[in-house]
Scaffold this motif. Structure first.
Motif, mmCIF file in Angstrom:
data_model
loop_
_atom_site.group_PDB
_atom_site.id
_atom_site.type_symbol
_atom_site.label_atom_id
_atom_site.label_comp_id
_atom_site.label_asym_id
_atom_site.label_seq_id
_atom_site.Cartn_x
_atom_site.Cartn_y
_atom_site.Cartn_z
ATOM 1 N N LEU A 274 0.866 -1.174 0.000
ATOM 2 C CA LEU A 274 0.000 0.000 0.000
ATOM 3 C C LEU A 274 0.909 1.233 0.000
ATOM 4 O O LEU A 274 1.735 1.396 0.893
ATOM 5 C CB LEU A 274 -0.893 0.016 1.244
ATOM 6 N N VAL A 366 -2.166 -1.200 -4.124
ATOM 7 C CA VAL A 366 -3.162 -0.137 -3.945
ATOM 8 C C VAL A 366 -2.421 1.167 -3.682
ATOM 9 O O VAL A 366 -1.407 1.175 -2.981
ATOM 10 C CB VAL A 366 -4.118 -0.441 -2.762
ATOM 11 N N VAL A 427 -9.789 0.385 1.812
ATOM 12 C CA VAL A 427 -8.493 -0.290 1.630
ATOM 13 C C VAL A 427 -8.659 -1.798 1.792
ATOM 14 O O VAL A 427 -8.139 -2.595 0.988
ATOM 15 C CB VAL A 427 -7.449 0.249 2.639
#
Length: 468
Positions: A274, A366, A427
């Motif tokens: 992330l 992401v 998320v």
């Protein structure tokens, strides 16, 4: 530190309070102009300290053109002057510079707040460009403006996104004496800035005088068109063009093998990643609390193997962000730390370098584009991760990228939070559902491909404006 805070308190309370800022009295104008000059001097010192200026740039601020630069300029019949305020504008000018160098033989001069960064970036891309700082102080006196313009001989001035650092005097004299064309590129509708120098410019009616000099203005939205019309730009001089940032993002950068980047950052090959880009102070707490929520969810083993990378927007904000991260119970590892070791989920990797974020985005599963989580922020560019096919989350505050956001939102190619409480759930959903990540990434890349083409349009306009 104590004296610095004391001086700031005194200045804000007695010199720059709302009564003074809103006043047009002789005393108020004197105070504002004095503070403005002091801010400029402080800015020059800071730029030199942070490596954005060379020694010669300090002289260039008062109108001196270095001899070596002068010789390069003399080799052509004139220059194309590009006003690129900071890093973002410099990057956005690269596609234009490439095209200009195939279109004409004029020397290209970039004026910027960060000329050394412009030199390094253009040199790394094999472009022949002269970079100078904005000539602030000498522009007070018209003879010095004339001297500066006579040395540069601009045939055209390209203003990337804004004109706030160029005095109207310079534009007026360039058009009157050198028949210089002025092209405003990628113009937005700007919200009123609280900064002192904007207030000063408005009191001197600089904006209307600047915009009166514009031959062609390329705008990215209808809102931007109305903004320019309000400042006196003729509707016939305004054209709608896709955002230049879509073209900029498509330029190839040197991206090393993903596994090599992971090794440099200490990210295990089996870990998911992330990345939070362009983080401002205060946002790290929001991001870290959401991240803690995600990796702590019971029964979700796939969420426990996520690594978080944070890239601060400005390097000078590293210390407060690092201090905040540690206070939240996480450890940190700087990108420049050596040797890299394998990091667990509670070690946050901090990108403490400039210009590498796009390459680092390539290892993301992401991406969160920050600068959008707090109400005083106006967002950052989501196109860089989009061109790499990454699923993107942004905060609610994206006013500076409204035209770009509209295009992504129309295709459901981005997630925009209504509030920061949604962040952890969004998320978690993306990491738990690879098919959603893949679909969003593909849609985001398609939006970038469809919205490209601004560079060619601007080069066509410039070709018609240049002397025959």
């Amino acid at each position: 530190m104590f004296f610095k805070r004391l001086i700031k308190t005194i200045v804000m309370k007695y010199l720059l309070n709302p009564d003074v800022l809103d006043s047009t009295s002789v005393w108020a104008v004197f105070v504002k102009r004095l503070c403005f000059k002091l801010m400029l001097i402080k800015g020059h010192i800071t730029n030199y300290r942070d490596g954005f200026y060379q020694v010669n740039d300090l002289l260039a601020i008062i109108g001196y053109i270095p001899l070596k630069t002068h010789r390069l300029i003399d080799q052509s019949q004139g220059t194309i002057l590009i006003s690129a305020l900071g890093f973002g504008e410099i990057v956005n000018s690269i596609s234009l510079i490439r095209g200009i160098q195939t279109l004409s033989s004029y020397s290209i001069v970039i004026i910027s707040r960060q000329p050394q960064l412009a030199r390094q970036l253009t040199l790394s891309m094999g472009l022949s460009v002269v970079a100078l700082p904005y000539p602030y102080q000498f522009c007070i006196w018209r003879p010095f403006i004339s001297y500066w313009l006579n040395k540069l001989k601009p045939v055209s001035i390209l203003c990337i996104e804004n004109m706030i650092e160029i005095r109207a005097d310079m534009l007026e004299m360039a058009k009157a004496r050198h028949n210089t064309s002025v092209l405003l590129i990628n113009a937005h509708a700007y919200r009123k800035s609280p900064f002192l120098w904007h207030i000063l410019e408005e009191t001197k009616d600089q904006n209307k005088r600047r915009f009166k000099c514009v031959d062609i203005a390329g705008v990215v939205s209808e809102e931007a068109r109305k903004y320019l019309l309000g400042y006196g730009v003729s509707d016939s001089n305004i054209i709608m063009v896709n955002n230049l940032k879509f073209d900029t993002a498509k330029h190839p950068v040197k991206i090393e093998d993903n596994e090599k980047i992971r090794q440099q950052l200490g990210i295990p090959s089996d870990a998911q990643v992330l990345i939070c880009g362009s983080v401002h102070p205060g946002e790290e707490a929001i991001l870290l609390n959401a991240f803690r929520d995600v990796i702590s969810r019971p029964g979700h083993l796939e969420l426990k193997n996520i690594r978080l990378i944070i890239a601060p927007r400005e390097l000078y904000t590293l210390d407060p962000i690092i201090k905040s991260i540690k206070s939240l119970g996480f450890s940190i590892a700087l990108k420049t730390a050596s040797p890299p070791i394998s990091r667990d989920s509670h070690t946050i990797v901090i990108v403490d370098t400039i210009g590498e974020l796009k390459a680092i985005y390539s290892i993301a599963d992401v991406v969160i584009v920050a600068g959008s989580m707090l109400d005083h922020l106006i967002g950052h560019n989501p196109i860089e991760p989009a061109i790499l096919g990454k699923p993107i989350i942004v905060g609610h505050y994206m006013s500076s990228f409204k035209d770009i956001m509209d295009k992504f939102l129309q295709r459901n190619a981005i997630i925009q939070l209504q509030n920061t409480e949604e962040l952890a759930d969004q998320v978690a959903i993306l990491f738990e559902h690879p098919e959603i990540r893949e679909r969003m990434g593909s849609l985001a890349k398609a939006v970038v491909d469809e919205c490209s083409g601004a560079t060619e349009k601007y080069l066509d306009i410039l070709g018609r404006l240049l002397p025959k």
